[in-house]
Design an enzyme around this catalytic site. Structure first.
Site, mmCIF file in Angstrom:
data_model
loop_
_atom_site.group_PDB
_atom_site.id
_atom_site.type_symbol
_atom_site.label_atom_id
_atom_site.label_comp_id
_atom_site.label_asym_id
_atom_site.label_seq_id
_atom_site.Cartn_x
_atom_site.Cartn_y
_atom_site.Cartn_z
ATOM 1 C CB CYS A 69 -25.978 -4.415 29.672
ATOM 2 S SG CYS A 69 -27.416 -3.539 29.349
ATOM 3 C CB CYS A 72 -27.468 -3.235 32.685
ATOM 4 S SG CYS A 72 -28.333 -4.316 31.561
#
Length: 144
Positions: A69, A72
């Site tokens: 991600c 993230c």
């Protein structure tokens, strides 16, 4: 009035009873002697997550994330900096949703990163998406 709090050690997961007034004085674990607040998030698998949430009286801020991600990865250093700023007001832990899929499913994590604030095992706040440090601190403190 009871002025002691239970705090899980991030290293050995022992539950420590610490007087509230001593939280900001670098308390150590009674079992393994590690710092209870080391200024960085705890990497938690499902078992570590459950033990910390169940045995910690201060709020627990969880970052649900995944290695693949992009947001993230952008959020990771911000979350790490937040640990320096927010401990010992709350414990910060990171949960990799790829490794703890049942936990992510239990909490119905639909997008990542998702931040969740738990207090005494109950969800008190949830925020999906990356945040900058100031907004993260403001969001957490609005729920404390």
């Amino acid at each position: 009035m009871n002025d002691s709090l239970h705090i899980s050690c991030p290293v050995c997961l022992a539950t420590n009873r610490i007087p509230s007034a001593r939280l900001k004085h670098s308390p150590q674990c009674g079992r393994c002697k590690s710092q209870l607040f080391a200024g960085h998030p705890v990497e938690a698998d499902s078992e570590t997550f459950k033990r910390i949430v169940a045995n910690t009286d201060i709020p627990v801020l969880v970052d649900f994330w995944a290695e693949w991600c992009g947001p993230c990865k952008m959020m990771a250093p911000i979350f790490a900096q937040a640990a320096l700023e927010l401990e010992p007001e709350c414990r910060l832990i990171k949960v990799n949703t790829e490794q703890a899929q049942q936990l992510a499913s239990h909490y119905q994590i639909r997008s990542i990163p998702t931040l969740m604030l738990l207090h005494r095992g109950q969800e008190v706040g949830r925020q999906a998406g990356a945040m900058d440090l100031n907004n993260l601190q403001r969001w957490v403190r609005s729920h404390l």
